[in-house]
Design a protein around this motif. Structure first.
Motif, short mmCIF file in Angstrom:
data_model
loop_
_atom_site.label_atom_id
_atom_site.label_comp_id
_atom_site.label_asym_id
_atom_site.label_seq_id
_atom_site.Cartn_x
_atom_site.Cartn_y
_atom_site.Cartn_z
N UNK A 259 26.20 30.86 17.78
CA UNK A 259 26.24 29.41 17.59
C UNK A 259 26.33 28.66 18.92
N UNK A 260 27.24 29.10 19.80
CA UNK A 260 27.41 28.40 21.07
C UNK A 260 26.16 28.48 21.92
N UNK A 261 25.51 29.62 21.91
CA UNK A 261 24.26 29.79 22.66
C UNK A 261 23.23 28.78 22.19
N UNK A 262 23.07 28.69 20.87
CA UNK A 262 22.07 27.79 20.30
C UNK A 262 22.43 26.33 20.57
N UNK A 263 23.71 26.01 20.40
CA UNK A 263 24.13 24.62 20.60
C UNK A 263 23.86 24.16 22.03
#
Length: 415
Positions: A58-62
């Motif tokens: 999630x953090x990577x994508x965000x």
């Protein structure tokens, strides 16, 4: 969204339905470009919502989505965490509230009654700049419209409001505060109420000094009742109204009232502050609704209020002596520096003090004693206004989101 086509379809629905607040949920890895169409379907900032789980991307994508969108000029608000966390929920709620407030502000109509009062330059504004920055329209009325409307108010309606005030407030008649001056003040209120309704004014400013205060009636009571959420006729819409025709003040009052669900806001002078004690003394001759004496709506909101002779105004009338009830508040002000709008704000707590404390500032004025943990030196050096505005509730988060959406520089003095 799992394809470019679905992204375009989402964007189409956002535009067709007039959706302004767009939240893009990114719980796992996803192609960043799929968010592009949906993000640009609103002119506002978008909120990117993710999580901080070790076993997701999630953090990577965000970060990838935020970086891509902000490269292209789309501001993103980044929120990551557990959706069951109250702080995460508050950030999302603040974002939605701010988007709603932007829309309400853009459709607002201001009534400028009179003009600049007693030479206070911080009260004037540029209507074209307001339209460009805030999307707010305005119209002008001369103060004489208050006078001729006031004198035409029907007797039964007038007496109903006078009796309601007498039943609720303590009265100290004497000097320039007489039965006749009270009647003119109530007439002025009803005239303003009718003007707002007929013209569709969402908020207003009234000059008062020295034309009305010396030659017809002090407008303090009228302005206070316009800001209140009820009168003798029962519950009514809150119409934020500033005294001294402070336009940026009225605009701030509208913003704060919208933050607080259309409850009353006020205008006060920054009489004194102490960095050592971390407190403000805030007081002004008018503009504080009876609501503030209880800090809530309902019966008893006039408790602790005394109508007494004002300290100025040859035409006569009452000042509304009171102390704002204890509670969490947000104070704010729109101001300009070299033509650019800023918004300064902070949260604090109001507290009761003995009524005798008012003799140190202005005995007959409504007061707020406000404790706040802020950077007082920064406040002193940057606050380009003698007026401040206050509403009950904690709204730093909403104001930050609002300013980011509008592209307005802001100073949160609590930070």
């Amino acid at each position: 969204m799992f394809s470019a086509g679905e992204g375009k379809e989402a964007a189409r629905k956002i535009r067709e339905r007039g959706i302004k607040a767009v939240i893009i949920h990114l719980p796992i890895w996803g192609t960043p470009a799929l968010c592009e169409a949906a993000a640009f379907a609103t002119e506002f900032s978008v909120l990117l919502l993710g999580n901080l789980r070790f076993d997701s991307s999630s953090l990577v994508t965000l970060l990838a989505v935020a970086g891509m969108l902000e490269q292209e000029g789309k501001t993103c608000i980044r929120v990551s965490g557990d959706l069951n966390d109250g702080e995460i929920q508050k950030q999302i709620s603040d974002y939605v509230s701010a988007a709603n407030i932007v829309e309400h502000m853009k459709n607002s109509h201001f009534g400028l009654i009179g003009g600049r009062s007693i030479g206070i330059g911080t009260t004037v504004f540029d209507p074209s700049q307001w339209q460009k920055v805030f999307g707010v329209s305005m119209d002008h009325r001369d103060q004489y419209e208050i006078v001729y409307r006031a004198e035409a108010i029907e007797g039964k309606r007038l007496n109903r409001h006078i009796n309601w005030i007498k039943e609720n407030a303590r009265m100290e008649l004497g000097g320039r505060f007489s039965e006749d001056s009270l009647i003119r003040q109530v007439r002025s209120y009803l005239a303003l109420k009718d003007m707002a309704e007929e013209a569709g004014f969402d908020f207003m400013g009234v000059k008062c000094q020295t034309d009305m205060s010396d030659h017809y009636a002090l407008q303090c009571l009228a302005v206070a009742l316009m800001n209140n959420d009820r009168d003798a006729e029962g519950e009514k819409p809150v119409i934020p109204v500033s005294c001294e025709c402070d336009a940026d003040g009225a605009l701030t009052m509208l913003l704060l009232s919208l933050c607080a669900g259309r409850t009353p806001s006020n205008l006060v002078d920054i009489k004194f502050f102490s960095p050592e004690k971390k407190e403000f003394i805030l007081a002004n001759c008018g503009c504080m609704a009876p609501y503030f004496s209880a800090g809530k709506s309902g019966g008893g909101e006039w408790e602790g209020i005394t109508l007494m002779e004002h300290s100025f105004g040859n035409a006569g009338g009452a000042a509304m002596q009171m102390i704002a009830a204890p509670g969490t508040v947000t104070a704010a002000r729109f101001f300009r520096k070299n033509g650019t709008y800023f918004c300064g704000f902070f949260e604090g707590e109001t507290e009761r003090k003995p009524m005798e404390e008012l003799k140190k500032t202005a005995w007959c004025y409504p007061h707020a004693f406000l404790r706040a943990d802020i950077d007082y030196a920064r406040f002193y050096q940057t606050m380009n206004s003698n007026h401040l505005h206050m509403v009950y509730g904690a709204f730093n988060g909403v104001l930050k989101q609002y300013c980011e959406m509008m592209g307005i520089p802001f100073i949160c003095y609590n930070d």
